[in-house]
Design a protein around this motif. Structure first.
Motif, short mmCIF file in Angstrom:
data_model
loop_
_atom_site.label_atom_id
_atom_site.label_comp_id
_atom_site.label_asym_id
_atom_site.label_seq_id
_atom_site.Cartn_x
_atom_site.Cartn_y
_atom_site.Cartn_z
N GLY A 19 1.08 -1.21 -0.26
CA GLY A 19 -0.11 0.11 0.10
C GLY A 19 0.74 1.55 0.30
O GLY A 19 0.61 2.76 -0.82
N MET A 20 2.05 1.34 0.69
CA MET A 20 3.00 2.41 0.73
C MET A 20 3.45 2.59 -0.72
O MET A 20 3.82 3.46 -0.57
CB MET A 20 3.93 2.62 1.33
N LEU A 21 3.49 1.57 -1.36
CA LEU A 21 4.54 1.69 -2.44
C LEU A 21 3.28 2.22 -3.70
O LEU A 21 4.04 2.95 -4.15
CB LEU A 21 5.31 0.44 -2.95
N SER A 22 2.32 1.48 -3.55
CA SER A 22 1.43 2.17 -4.13
C SER A 22 1.06 3.60 -3.95
O SER A 22 1.16 4.23 -5.37
CB SER A 22 0.25 1.44 -4.32
N ASP A 23 0.89 4.17 -2.92
CA ASP A 23 0.36 5.61 -2.93
C ASP A 23 1.93 6.72 -3.43
O ASP A 23 1.20 7.61 -3.69
CB ASP A 23 0.25 5.95 -1.22
N PHE A 24 3.46 6.06 -2.98
CA PHE A 24 4.14 6.77 -3.65
C PHE A 24 4.06 6.90 -4.96
O PHE A 24 4.04 8.01 -6.00
CB PHE A 24 5.41 6.07 -2.84
N LEU A 25 4.33 5.26 -5.64
CA LEU A 25 4.22 5.74 -7.79
C LEU A 25 3.00 6.25 -7.59
O LEU A 25 2.94 7.35 -8.85
CB LEU A 25 4.22 4.10 -7.59
N ILE A 47 -2.00 3.51 -11.59
CA ILE A 47 -1.25 3.10 -12.22
C ILE A 47 -0.02 3.00 -10.77
O ILE A 47 0.74 1.76 -11.03
CB ILE A 47 -0.60 4.46 -13.03
N GLY A 48 -0.57 3.51 -10.46
CA GLY A 48 0.74 3.49 -8.87
C GLY A 48 0.36 1.91 -9.04
O GLY A 48 1.51 1.21 -7.72
N LEU A 49 -1.09 1.50 -8.70
CA LEU A 49 -1.08 -0.17 -8.24
C LEU A 49 -0.73 -0.92 -9.00
O LEU A 49 -0.28 -1.85 -8.24
CB LEU A 49 -2.59 0.00 -7.26
N HIS A 50 -0.72 -0.62 -9.89
CA HIS A 50 -0.45 -2.10 -10.96
C HIS A 50 1.03 -1.94 -10.50
O HIS A 50 1.51 -2.99 -10.80
CB HIS A 50 -0.96 -0.99 -12.50
#
Length: 448
Positions: A377-383, A403-406
Motif C-alpha cells: 500500500g505504501m509503495l502504491s501510494d508513492f507510485l 497506475i501506482g497500484l499496478h
C-alpha cells in the motif's frame, strides 16, 4: 468378531470424515472472515477517504496479533484439549467479525480486527496437531490438503459473497453476515474426538518429546529455517494480493465491485484444485523420497512466477486476459500449503507439532503477512503520487492511483523468484532432519 471389527472400522472412518468436514468448514470460515475485508476494501476506502497504506494497515493489524498470540496457542495445543481450544477460537473470531460491521471509523475497525486475529490464531496449531495424530504419514498430505482446501474456498467465497452483499446492502452488512456460520461450527468442533498424541505415527511414542525448550528444538532443525523463510516470502505475496486484488481489478481493469469479487472468487476457487493436486503429488513423490514434498512445491511455485508476471503485463481493461494468465499460477501456488505443512509434521515429533506450526506462523505473519499489504500500500501510494506529479494533477487522480497500484504489484513476482530458491534449498535438508527424528523416535519407542 469379524462384524464387530467391521463396525468399528466403519465408525472410525465416519468419525474421520466428520472431523475432516468440520475442520474444512472451520478453515473455510477462518479465511473467509480474514479476506472479506479485502473484498470490500474499495468501498471502505471511498467512505472513509483512506489511503492504500491505511487499507493495508487493517490487514497488518490482524496479522501482527495473530502471529504473536499464535505461539502460546501452539504450546497450549501441545498440552491441552485441542477441540475446546478450537471451538473457543472460532466463536471469538466469528463474533468479532460480525462486530466489525458496527465499526464507525478507521481506528474502531483496526481494534476489532486485532481481536479477530487473536481468535483465528487458535485454528492452525490446534487443527494441524489434530490431523497429525489422526492420519498416518503416507496419508497426511492428502488429509491436510482437504483441510487447506478451506483457504481457497474461504478466499473465493468471501470475494464473491462479500462483494455481492456489499454492492447491494453495503460493506457493513457483508461483515455482519460473515460472522454467523462460524458460531455453528464452534459447536460442531466440540463433537470432534480428541486423539492420543502420536497415535498415527509408525513409532508409537505418545506425548514424549526431546528434552529442552520446545521452541528451541523446533529452531534446531535446519529445514524449519528454510520453511519459515519460505512462509515469510509466500505470505507477503499472498496477503498483499488478497488485500489489493479486488481494488486492482476495479481501478486498473475498470470492473464493478461485484465483478471484481467474481473474478477474485474464480481465481481463489481454482486454488482448491491446486491444494488437492499438491497433496496427491506430495504424498506420491514422498513415498520414494521424503524430500519430494518440498520438491513438488518448488516446481509449482516456479510456474507461478511467470504466470503472475504475464498477468500483470496485460493492458488496462483486459481483465479476461489477466484472469487466464494468472489462473494456472494461482492454482499451483496453493500446492505450497500441502507440501510445506506436511513436511513440518515429517520433521517434528507429535508432542511438538503445535509449537512447530506456531513458530512457523509467528514469522509467517509478523514478517510476511503483516508487512505485505502495508508495504504494498505504501509503495502504491508513492507510485501514484509520482504518476500524479508527471500528470501535473495533485492529489492523485483515479488514473494515477490505478497506475501506482499496478506498478507496485510487480514486487510479487520478484519475491516469487526468491521463494523458489529458498524452497529448493530447504528440499536438500529434509532427508537428514527426517532420519535424525526417526532414529530418536525408534530409540524412544524401544525404551518405552
Amino acid at each position: 468378531m469379524e462384524m464387530n471389527r467391521s463396525n468399528s472400522a466403519e465408525a472410525k472412518r465416519s468419525m474421520l470424515a466428520f472431523t475432516l468436514l468440520v475442520l474444512l468448514g472451520i478453515n473455510t470460515m477462518n479465511f473467509f472472515d480474514r479476506q472479506v475485508l479485502g473484498a470490500v476494501a474499495q468501498p471502505i476506502k471511498e467512505e472513509w477517504s483512506l489511503s492504500d497504506k491505511q487499507l493495508g494497515a487493517l490487514t497488518t493489524a490482524f496479522s501482527l496479533l495473530y502471529g504473536i498470540v499464535g505461539v502460546p496457542f501452539g504450546r497450549w495445543s501441545d498440552i491441552g484439549r485441542r477441540t475446546r481450544i478450537l471451538a473457543a477460537g472460532v466463536a471469538l473470531w466469528s463474533l468479532l467479525t460480525a462486530a466489525c460491521g458496527l465499526a464507525w471509523n478507521f481506528w474502531s475497525l483496526f481494534v476489532l480486527r486485532l481481536g479477530v486475529g487473536v481468535g483465528e490464531a487458535s485454528c492452525a496449531p490446534a487443527a494441524n496437531s489434530l490431523l497429525g495424530d489422526m492420519f498416518p504419514p503416507q496419508r497426511r498430505a492428502r488429509a491436510l490438503s482437504v483441510f487447506m482446501l478451506g483457504l481457497p474456498l474461504g478466499l473465493g467465497l468471501s470475494s464473491v459473497i462479500g462483494g455481492a452483499i456489499a454492492q447491494r446492502w453495503g460493506w457493513k452488512s457483508a461483515l455482519m453476515v460473515s460472522g454467523v456460520p462460524g458460531l455453528v461450527l464452534a459447536l460442531l468442533a466440540l463433537w470432534i474426538p480428541e486423539p492420543e498424541r502420536g497415535a498415527a505415527d509408525r513409532q508409537g511414542i505418545g506425548a514424549a518429546r526431546r528434552p529442552g525448550s520446545a521452541i528451541l528444538l523446533v529452531l534446531s532443525t535446519p529445514t524449519m529455517w528454510w520453511i519459515i523463510l519460505s512462509g515469510v516470502l509466500h505470505n507477503f505475496n499472498m496477503y498483499a494480493l488478497g488485500g489489493f486484488l479486488s481494488p486492482f481489478l476495479m481501478r486498473y481493469h475498470h470492473m464493478t465491485l461485484a465483478g471484481a469479487g467474481a473474478i477474485s472468487g474464480l481465481m481463489y476457487g481454482c486454488g482448491g484444485l491446486g491444494v488437492f493436486l499438491g497433496g496427491w503429488a506430495c504424498d506420491r513423490v514422498a513415498r520414494r523420497r521424503i524430500s519430494g514434498r518440498l520438491e513438488v512445491t518448488t516446481i509449482a511455485l516456479l510456474v507461478f512466477v511467470p504466470c503472475l508476471f504475464l498477468a500483470l503485463s496485460r493492458p488496462p481493461g483486459h481483465y479476461w486476459e489477466f484472469t487466464l494468465c494468472f489462473l494456472p499460477g494461482c492454482l499451483l501456488s496453493y500446492a505450497y500449503y500441502s507440501g510445506v505443512y506436511a513436511t513440518v509434521q515429517d520433521i517434528t515429533e507429535p508432542a511438538s507439532r503445535g509449537t512447530a506450526m506456531a513458530v512457523y506462523f509467528f514469522a509467517f505473519y509478523l514478517l510476511g503477512a503483516a508487512p505485505g499489504p502495508y508495504l504494498l500500500g505504501m509503495l502504491s501510494d508513492f507510485l501514484a503520487k509520482r504518476a500524479a506529479t508527471l500528470e501535473g494533477i495533485l492529489p492523485p487522480s483515479a488514473h494515477a492511483q490505478a497506475i501506482g497500484l499496478h506498478q507496485a504489484m510487480y514486487v510479487m513476482p520478484i519475491l516469487g523468484i526468491a521463494l523458489v530458491i529458498v524452497l529448493f534449498i530447504g528440499s536438500r535438508t529434509v532427508k537428514s532432519d527426517y532420519e535424525k527424528l526417526q532414529k530418536w523416535m525408534a530409540t524412544q519407542a524401544t525404551e518405552g
